[in-house]
Design a protein around this motif. Structure first.
Motif, PDB file in Angstrom:
ATOM      1  N   ARG A  83       0.826  -1.210   0.000  1.00  0.00           N
ATOM      2  CA  ARG A  83       0.000   0.000   0.000  1.00  0.00           C
ATOM      3  C   ARG A  83       0.864   1.266   0.000  1.00  0.00           C
ATOM      4  O   ARG A  83       0.382   2.348  -0.358  1.00  0.00           O
ATOM      5  CB  ARG A  83      -0.929   0.006   1.211  1.00  0.00           C
ATOM      6  CG  ARG A  83      -2.105  -0.960   1.103  1.00  0.00           C
ATOM      7  CD  ARG A  83      -3.041  -0.810   2.292  1.00  0.00           C
ATOM      8  NE  ARG A  83      -4.202  -1.701   2.221  1.00  0.00           N
ATOM      9  CZ  ARG A  83      -5.341  -1.410   1.593  1.00  0.00           C
ATOM     10  NH1 ARG A  83      -5.455  -0.247   0.968  1.00  0.00           N
ATOM     11  NH2 ARG A  83      -6.346  -2.270   1.586  1.00  0.00           N
ATOM     12  N   SER A  84       2.127   1.123   0.377  1.00  0.00           N
ATOM     13  CA  SER A  84       3.029   2.282   0.390  1.00  0.00           C
ATOM     14  C   SER A  84       4.102   2.202  -0.692  1.00  0.00           C
ATOM     15  O   SER A  84       4.995   3.043  -0.739  1.00  0.00           O
ATOM     16  CB  SER A  84       3.703   2.401   1.767  1.00  0.00           C
ATOM     17  OG  SER A  84       4.516   1.271   2.031  1.00  0.00           O
ATOM     18  N   PHE A  85       4.009   1.195  -1.574  1.00  0.00           N
ATOM     19  CA  PHE A  85       5.030   1.025  -2.617  1.00  0.00           C
ATOM     20  C   PHE A  85       4.862   2.067  -3.718  1.00  0.00           C
ATOM     21  O   PHE A  85       3.773   2.565  -3.990  1.00  0.00           O
ATOM     22  CB  PHE A  85       4.933  -0.368  -3.231  1.00  0.00           C
ATOM     23  CG  PHE A  85       5.617  -1.458  -2.440  1.00  0.00           C
ATOM     24  CD1 PHE A  85       5.982  -1.278  -1.116  1.00  0.00           C
ATOM     25  CD2 PHE A  85       5.884  -2.685  -3.029  1.00  0.00           C
ATOM     26  CE1 PHE A  85       6.603  -2.287  -0.396  1.00  0.00           C
ATOM     27  CE2 PHE A  85       6.513  -3.698  -2.321  1.00  0.00           C
ATOM     28  CZ  PHE A  85       6.873  -3.496  -1.005  1.00  0.00           C
TER      29      PHE A  85
ATOM     30  N   GLU B 202      -2.654   6.458  -2.300  1.00  0.00           N
ATOM     31  CA  GLU B 202      -2.697   5.023  -2.558  1.00  0.00           C
ATOM     32  C   GLU B 202      -1.488   4.608  -3.391  1.00  0.00           C
ATOM     33  O   GLU B 202      -0.614   5.420  -3.691  1.00  0.00           O
ATOM     34  CB  GLU B 202      -4.004   4.664  -3.278  1.00  0.00           C
ATOM     35  CG  GLU B 202      -5.259   5.090  -2.541  1.00  0.00           C
ATOM     36  CD  GLU B 202      -5.516   4.285  -1.281  1.00  0.00           C
ATOM     37  OE1 GLU B 202      -5.026   3.153  -1.190  1.00  0.00           O
ATOM     38  OE2 GLU B 202      -6.221   4.793  -0.385  1.00  0.00           O
ATOM     39  N   SER B 203      -1.446   3.343  -3.778  1.00  0.00           N
ATOM     40  CA  SER B 203      -0.312   2.801  -4.525  1.00  0.00           C
ATOM     41  C   SER B 203      -0.779   2.062  -5.775  1.00  0.00           C
ATOM     42  O   SER B 203      -1.643   1.181  -5.689  1.00  0.00           O
ATOM     43  CB  SER B 203       0.473   1.824  -3.639  1.00  0.00           C
ATOM     44  OG  SER B 203       1.331   1.006  -4.400  1.00  0.00           O
ATOM     45  N   ALA B 204      -0.198   2.406  -6.914  1.00  0.00           N
ATOM     46  CA  ALA B 204      -0.520   1.696  -8.150  1.00  0.00           C
ATOM     47  C   ALA B 204      -0.079   0.238  -8.067  1.00  0.00           C
ATOM     48  O   ALA B 204      -0.686  -0.641  -8.680  1.00  0.00           O
ATOM     49  CB  ALA B 204       0.135   2.386  -9.344  1.00  0.00           C
ATOM     50  N   TYR B 205       0.976  -0.027  -7.322  1.00  0.00           N
ATOM     51  CA  TYR B 205       1.449  -1.410  -7.124  1.00  0.00           C
ATOM     52  C   TYR B 205       0.359  -2.219  -6.421  1.00  0.00           C
ATOM     53  O   TYR B 205       0.005  -3.321  -6.861  1.00  0.00           O
ATOM     54  CB  TYR B 205       2.730  -1.385  -6.287  1.00  0.00           C
ATOM     55  CG  TYR B 205       3.494  -2.687  -6.207  1.00  0.00           C
ATOM     56  CD1 TYR B 205       2.978  -3.800  -5.549  1.00  0.00           C
ATOM     57  CD2 TYR B 205       4.755  -2.809  -6.773  1.00  0.00           C
ATOM     58  CE1 TYR B 205       3.670  -4.991  -5.447  1.00  0.00           C
ATOM     59  CE2 TYR B 205       5.468  -3.997  -6.692  1.00  0.00           C
ATOM     60  CZ  TYR B 205       4.921  -5.078  -6.027  1.00  0.00           C
ATOM     61  OH  TYR B 205       5.622  -6.254  -5.943  1.00  0.00           O
ATOM     62  N   PHE B 206      -0.181  -1.663  -5.331  1.00  0.00           N
ATOM     63  CA  PHE B 206      -1.246  -2.361  -4.605  1.00  0.00           C
ATOM     64  C   PHE B 206      -2.473  -2.529  -5.491  1.00  0.00           C
ATOM     65  O   PHE B 206      -3.104  -3.598  -5.507  1.00  0.00           O
ATOM     66  CB  PHE B 206      -1.609  -1.580  -3.342  1.00  0.00           C
ATOM     67  CG  PHE B 206      -2.692  -2.221  -2.527  1.00  0.00           C
ATOM     68  CD1 PHE B 206      -2.393  -3.222  -1.616  1.00  0.00           C
ATOM     69  CD2 PHE B 206      -4.018  -1.830  -2.661  1.00  0.00           C
ATOM     70  CE1 PHE B 206      -3.398  -3.832  -0.864  1.00  0.00           C
ATOM     71  CE2 PHE B 206      -5.020  -2.423  -1.913  1.00  0.00           C
ATOM     72  CZ  PHE B 206      -4.714  -3.431  -1.011  1.00  0.00           C
TER      73      PHE B 206
END
Length: 402
Positions: A53-55, A62-66
């Motif tokens: 969520r913090s990547f 928010e995180s695009a990774y999540f």
């Protein structure tokens, strides 16, 4: 009307999954299940949640990774370091079909959440343990990430330019393929359960998953005792199968079988190669790789990418442009096939997403569903699935259990 008209039912609509996992491999597997209809309940640490969520890269807060691997799930916060948090997981698992976890070996056993404990309360439970090196073996306690498994599993040894050092692929292949292996294992176990009425424990090692992918490279080793060298985009057992530079600085990948050889030679006006009987078979071209590749590279260097691809299509020679991500996502065929979608997120707004690549005739197609906010579904799940009342939930929150 088609005899197999589309049903509004998704194929996994009767399946409930408890996700005790984070980062990529297991969340990707569970996202596949979720968008095929499964009810996936993601258990996250209160306050922080899945570390992805913090990547990078961020999208607002928010995180695009999540976002990429957690669509369609429900998020429930539970602190596994508390008795009440562990009790929530046990009670959810008692009514679930699948538990999937990727904790270090032995961690959940210390928490009383290992497969032996949970299956005593639900003999139909399918429990997946995904670790880097498996539950047994000399490496079982070792730590690792995607690139470590790529390295140890042989993939990096095959990837790179001729004569150069190893190169990792541009995507986390070990994580993504592990997610696919896990999904395959889970679907197999669900069918097996329909035969026996009982669940099982699946011990999945990400290194094992990479070793299983060696396939053709291992086949060459078994047959020829050959350790395949790095060949860039070339294929060790087929010529031509490689990427060629065009006059406009772009690249085209061409792969030919024997039936394509003469049409390619005629297209490129390589009359001498076309007349050489030694080059009529793939074995002959493999034996004369340098000569063939040199002639093709020189001839292709005078073509633009678009012209060459169109000409190859016209004569039935398999070829395709080397597209970057922007080109892929703008490709008209990709668009018509519905492979670029989006979801609406409550804090981010409309955000792009890649749908699952299935088109069902007989079930509802997968659909892109937004990822959850941290703990968004905690109260709903605890009240509706476990029967907790508002006072109980408030007490759990006050005590730091959720």
């Amino acid at each position: 009307m088609n005899a197999f008209s589309t049903s509004p039912v998704k194929p996994l609509a009767n399946v409930t999954v408890i996700e005790l996992a984070r980062v990529l491999a297991c969340p990707f597997a569970d996202m596949i299940l979720a968008e095929l209809g499964a009810n996936v309940i993601k258990i996250e640490q209160p306050g922080t949640g899945d570390e992805t969520r913090s990547f990078e890269p961020p999208v607002g807060d928010e995180s695009a990774y999540f976002f990429a691997c957690n669509r369609g799930k429900q998020s429930v916060t539970a602190n596994l370091k508390t008795d009440a948090g562990r009790r929530i997981v046990r009670e959810l698992a008692a009514g679930a079909d699948i538990v999937i976890e990727n904790f270090p070996v032995g961690t959940l056993k210390r928490y009383g959440l290992d497969h032996e404990v949970l299956r005593t309360e639900n003999e139909r439970l399918i429990y997946v343990s995904c670790t880097g090196f498996g539950q047994t073996g000399p490496y079982a306690k070792r730590k690792g990430y995607d690139t470590v498994f790529q390295a140890m599993g042989g993939l990096m040894s095959l990837t790179g330019e001729r004569g150069g050092g190893p190169v990792k692929p541009g995507l986390p292949i070990a994580d993504l393929t592990s997610g696919m292996w896990i999904a395959i294992g889970l679907l197999s176990a669900l069918n097996g359960r329909s035969l026996t009425g009982k669940g099982c424990h699946i011990d999945f090692s990400m290194l094992d998953g990479q070793v299983s992918l060696l396939t053709l490279a291992a086949g060459r080793y078994f047959a020829l005792n050959e350790v395949p060298p790095r060949l860039g985009t070339e294929h060790p057992g087929r010529v031509p199968s490689a990427t060629f530079a065009c006059s406009d600085g772009a690249f085209v990948h061409i792969t030919c079988s024997d039936q394509h050889w003469l049409p390619l030679c005629e297209l490129l006006k390589l009359d001498v190669l076309a007349a050489d009987l030694d080059l009529m078979t793939n074995a002959g071209r493999v034996a004369r790789r340098e000569r063939v590749m040199s002639a093709l590279s020189k001839a292709i260097s005078g073509w633009t990418r678009t012209a060459l691809c169109e000409a190859c299509d016209a004569v039935g020679v398999p070829a395709g442009p080397i597209n970057d991500i922007a080109e892929v996502l703008a490709d008209p065929h990709v668009r018509v096939r519905g492979m670029v979608g989006s979801f609406e997120h409550p804090t981010v707004g409309i955000f792009g997403a890649l749908p699952l690549p299935f088109k069902f005739d007989g079930f509802a197609d997968p659909e892109v569903v937004r990822p959850p906010l941290l703990g968004e579904h905690t109260e709903k799940v605890l009240s509706e699935r476990l029967g907790y009342d508002a006072q109980h939930i408030a007490a759990l929150r006050r005590d730091g259990a959720i």
